[in-house]
Design a protein around this motif. Structure first.
Motif, PDB file in Angstrom:
ATOM      1  N   SER A 341      -6.270 -53.181  -5.903  1.00 56.94           N
ATOM      2  CA  SER A 341      -6.333 -52.269  -7.047  1.00 56.94           C
ATOM      3  C   SER A 341      -7.716 -51.786  -7.452  1.00 56.94           C
ATOM      4  O   SER A 341      -7.833 -50.758  -8.124  1.00 56.94           O
ATOM      5  CB  SER A 341      -5.694 -52.950  -8.265  1.00 56.94           C
ATOM      6  OG  SER A 341      -6.438 -54.110  -8.625  1.00 56.94           O
ATOM      7  N   ASP A 350      -7.151 -52.037 -16.582  1.00 54.73           N
ATOM      8  CA  ASP A 350      -6.180 -51.207 -15.851  1.00 54.73           C
ATOM      9  C   ASP A 350      -5.498 -51.974 -14.738  1.00 54.73           C
ATOM     10  O   ASP A 350      -4.450 -51.539 -14.225  1.00 54.73           O
ATOM     11  CB  ASP A 350      -6.866 -49.969 -15.262  1.00 54.73           C
ATOM     12  CG  ASP A 350      -7.400 -49.033 -16.330  1.00 54.73           C
ATOM     13  OD1 ASP A 350      -6.991 -49.171 -17.493  1.00 54.73           O
ATOM     14  OD2 ASP A 350      -8.248 -48.176 -16.005  1.00 54.73           O
ATOM     15  N   ASP A 353      -1.749 -52.700 -15.045  1.00 54.12           N
ATOM     16  CA  ASP A 353      -0.747 -51.703 -14.631  1.00 54.12           C
ATOM     17  C   ASP A 353      -0.369 -51.887 -13.172  1.00 54.12           C
ATOM     18  O   ASP A 353       0.821 -51.785 -12.811  1.00 54.12           O
ATOM     19  CB  ASP A 353      -1.286 -50.287 -14.859  1.00 54.12           C
ATOM     20  CG  ASP A 353      -1.542 -49.998 -16.330  1.00 54.12           C
ATOM     21  OD1 ASP A 353      -0.849 -50.584 -17.164  1.00 54.12           O
ATOM     22  OD2 ASP A 353      -2.443 -49.192 -16.627  1.00 54.12           O
ATOM     23  N   TRP A 354      -1.361 -52.142 -12.328  1.00 52.33           N
ATOM     24  CA  TRP A 354      -1.072 -52.311 -10.901  1.00 52.33           C
ATOM     25  C   TRP A 354      -0.367 -53.637 -10.637  1.00 52.33           C
ATOM     26  O   TRP A 354       0.486 -53.730  -9.741  1.00 52.33           O
ATOM     27  CB  TRP A 354      -2.359 -52.210 -10.087  1.00 52.33           C
ATOM     28  CG  TRP A 354      -2.917 -50.816 -10.057  1.00 52.33           C
ATOM     29  CD1 TRP A 354      -4.067 -50.370 -10.622  1.00 52.33           C
ATOM     30  CD2 TRP A 354      -2.310 -49.676  -9.436  1.00 52.33           C
ATOM     31  NE1 TRP A 354      -4.229 -49.022 -10.399  1.00 52.33           N
ATOM     32  CE2 TRP A 354      -3.167 -48.567  -9.664  1.00 52.33           C
ATOM     33  CE3 TRP A 354      -1.134 -49.476  -8.705  1.00 52.33           C
ATOM     34  CZ2 TRP A 354      -2.883 -47.285  -9.198  1.00 52.33           C
ATOM     35  CZ3 TRP A 354      -0.850 -48.185  -8.237  1.00 52.33           C
ATOM     36  CH2 TRP A 354      -1.721 -47.115  -8.487  1.00 52.33           C
ATOM     37  N   ASN A 356       1.773 -55.011 -12.603  1.00 48.31           N
ATOM     38  CA  ASN A 356       3.167 -54.824 -13.016  1.00 48.31           C
ATOM     39  C   ASN A 356       3.989 -54.111 -11.953  1.00 48.31           C
ATOM     40  O   ASN A 356       5.198 -54.314 -11.827  1.00 48.31           O
ATOM     41  CB  ASN A 356       3.233 -54.030 -14.323  1.00 48.31           C
ATOM     42  CG  ASN A 356       2.714 -54.827 -15.515  1.00 48.31           C
ATOM     43  OD1 ASN A 356       2.707 -56.061 -15.487  1.00 48.31           O
ATOM     44  ND2 ASN A 356       2.267 -54.131 -16.539  1.00 48.31           N
ATOM     45  N   ILE A 357       3.331 -53.265 -11.180  1.00 49.30           N
ATOM     46  CA  ILE A 357       4.027 -52.486 -10.139  1.00 49.30           C
ATOM     47  C   ILE A 357       4.557 -53.384  -9.035  1.00 49.30           C
ATOM     48  O   ILE A 357       5.538 -53.053  -8.354  1.00 49.30           O
ATOM     49  CB  ILE A 357       3.065 -51.406  -9.586  1.00 49.30           C
ATOM     50  CG1 ILE A 357       2.990 -50.241 -10.583  1.00 49.30           C
ATOM     51  CG2 ILE A 357       3.474 -50.922  -8.212  1.00 49.30           C
ATOM     52  CD1 ILE A 357       1.966 -49.203 -10.238  1.00 49.30           C
ATOM     53  N   GLU A 360       8.033 -54.357 -10.028  1.00 49.03           N
ATOM     54  CA  GLU A 360       8.849 -53.310 -10.633  1.00 49.03           C
ATOM     55  C   GLU A 360       9.700 -52.587  -9.585  1.00 49.03           C
ATOM     56  O   GLU A 360       9.237 -52.316  -8.471  1.00 49.03           O
ATOM     57  CB  GLU A 360       7.949 -52.302 -11.359  1.00 49.03           C
ATOM     58  CG  GLU A 360       8.720 -51.330 -12.243  1.00 49.03           C
ATOM     59  CD  GLU A 360       7.783 -50.505 -13.120  1.00 49.03           C
ATOM     60  OE1 GLU A 360       8.274 -49.543 -13.751  1.00 49.03           O
ATOM     61  OE2 GLU A 360       6.570 -50.799 -13.160  1.00 49.03           O
ATOM     62  N   LYS A 420       4.628 -44.045  -7.582  1.00 50.10           N
ATOM     63  CA  LYS A 420       3.575 -43.037  -7.774  1.00 50.10           C
ATOM     64  C   LYS A 420       3.345 -42.281  -6.478  1.00 50.10           C
ATOM     65  O   LYS A 420       3.585 -42.807  -5.380  1.00 50.10           O
ATOM     66  CB  LYS A 420       2.265 -43.706  -8.216  1.00 50.10           C
ATOM     67  CG  LYS A 420       2.382 -44.463  -9.532  1.00 50.10           C
ATOM     68  CD  LYS A 420       1.055 -45.142  -9.893  1.00 50.10           C
ATOM     69  CE  LYS A 420       1.186 -45.935 -11.191  1.00 50.10           C
ATOM     70  NZ  LYS A 420       1.427 -45.064 -12.354  1.00 50.10           N
TER      71      LYS A 420
END
Length: 445
Positions: A341, A350, A353-354, A356-357, A360, A420
């Protein structure tokens, strides 16, 4: 020994404007093996607060700015009074009794006559008896410093040769009617006492320096060297004004800026050198040269600051952040997460956020990804545990079976895995996954 100082008033939070002065003094002293002194200008007790003083020291410490000595001006009133007696005895401080209204009328009269609004020194004509009578009647004087006639000049480390004719200047007021001291007098007295050798400050102090030079001489001390850096402006070349509040170090820290980013940017902005994403403070100082600072105002850009922060994060090794990202899910391999990341974050936070991906699951029904492609991808998932070669092995197999290449191959996989259409290299993503998670992302469990 070389000595530099930073002298904030504890009446508000440090912002990028005054921190720039602090950093320039600190870097100049450190580069030249000198001392950096933090002086708290708190003679205005009505506006000063211990809370802001604490925040100033806290913010400087967070930036890594260490001082060799610190003191408060409020602790030195007795010393100021001794020097005031000397200046009065020598005839350099003289009492004036004009009210603010009277001074304003004099100023308007001079301006209407096309003359510069310079104080007429009428108070120098007062006799001792006149002064005594005025004081006895209840009038309280303010005190002005009498400027001598010789031209005042110095070789500024940034501006070059600077010259003032005292005939074009008003004798500055150093002591108010209530006995409180204006900035000039305690500042110079402290600079003398602390043997300050270099004073680096904003260009708004240039005319003050003309006064201060004569004050240094009146107090019988040799002159320090002066440097006056231009103000920072916004992208349109306008002053920040009230916007500086939102650009306090407290706010920038809360937003997630790295300390080294702020140091790097503010030391180098407006210089002839490009700002490089250096992560080691000592190297920033080694590369610092005050002669590179432009005489023109530098344009401060929050966009550039954020871009620099992102570039600095890209240059961090995992060891530099390992203890700072332990707030992430402890089940994850943090080093692998960093490798995946760090090239795609603007702030350290930040990375959440990565992270969590990873677990997910994204709805891919609207992405027009064919079921045949999904089936081929699932059937060719490489063996566990996934490593940094697994991605190439997997995509090569999918390509051979589907005939897809380039964007047609990689975009569907990116959308399925991350939701994304752009982001970090996916070869660094697979080592964070297991087969079961991968199957869930493809809707197969």
């Amino acid at each position: 020994m070389m000595k530099c100082r930073f002298a904030p008033s504890p009446t508000g939070l440090l912002h990028v404007g005054n921190v720039r002065s602090a950093l320039l003094n600190w870097a100049y002293a450190k580069k030249n093996n000198g001392n950096f002194i933090l002086r708290i200008d708190d003679t205005d007790q009505s506006r000063s607060s211990k809370e802001f003083e604490g925040k100033i020291k806290e913010n400087l410490s967070w930036l890594g700015v260490k001082w060799d000595k610190t003191f408060n001006q409020s602790e030195r009133i007795d010393n100021y009074n001794l020097k005031i007696k000397k200046l009065k005895k020598d005839g350099r401080l003289y009492p004036c009794f004009e009210t603010a209204e009277e001074l304003l009328l004099k100023k308007k009269s001079l301006l209407s006559s096309g003359k510069p609004p310079i104080y007429d020194r009428s108070s120098l004509l007062l006799t001792e008896e006149n002064i005594a009578e005025k004081i006895k009647s209840g009038q309280k004087p303010h005190w002005r410093f009498k400027l001598n006639d010789p031209i005042i000049e110095w070789n500024d480390l940034i501006k070059g040769k600077v010259k003032f004719d005292p005939k074009n200047l008003s004798d500055p007021i150093l002591i108010r009617e209530d006995g409180s001291l204006l900035y000039h007098l305690p500042s110079v007295i402290d600079d003398v006492e602390e043997e300050i050798s270099h004073i680096i400050r904003g260009e708004d102090h240039i005319s003050n320096t003309a006064f201060h030079i004569q004050l240094f001489e009146a107090l019988g001390d040799s002159l320090p060297k002066f440097a006056h850096h231009p103000f920072l402006t916004d992208q349109e070349g306008k002053g920040f004004g009230k916007r500086l509040g939102s650009l306090s170090i407290e706010n920038l820290k809360a937003e997630g800026y790295e300390d080294v980013t702020i140091i790097n940017y503010l030391i180098n902005i407006g210089s002839s050198k490009d700002i490089k994403p250096e992560t080691i403070k000592d190297k920033i100082i080694d590369n610092f040269d005050i002669e590179n600072i432009s005489t023109s105002s530098a344009k401060f850009s929050e966009f550039v600051l954020q871009s620099l922060n992102a570039d600095i994060l890209k240059n961090y090794k995992f060891e530099q952040v390992s203890k700072r990202i332990n707030f992430i899910n402890s089940d994850l391999d943090l080093e692998k997460l960093w490798i995946f990341s760090h090239n795609n974050i603007s702030f350290l936070k930040d990375i959440i956020d990565w992270s969590n991906i990873i677990m997910e699951i994204f709805d891919i029904n609207d992405q027009n990804i064919s079921e045949d492609f999904i089936q081929i991808a699932v059937e060719n998932i490489p063996e566990e545990p996934f490593n940094y070669e697994s991605w190439d092995i997997w995509t090569k197999s999918i390509s051979e079976k589907s005939g897809l290449r380039g964007k047609n191959l990689f975009m569907p996989l990116r959308l399925i895995l991350t939701g994304k259409d752009k982001g970090p290299e996916l070869k660094n993503f697979l080592p964070l996954l297991d087969k079961q998670t991968l199957l869930r992302k493809f809707g197969k469990t």
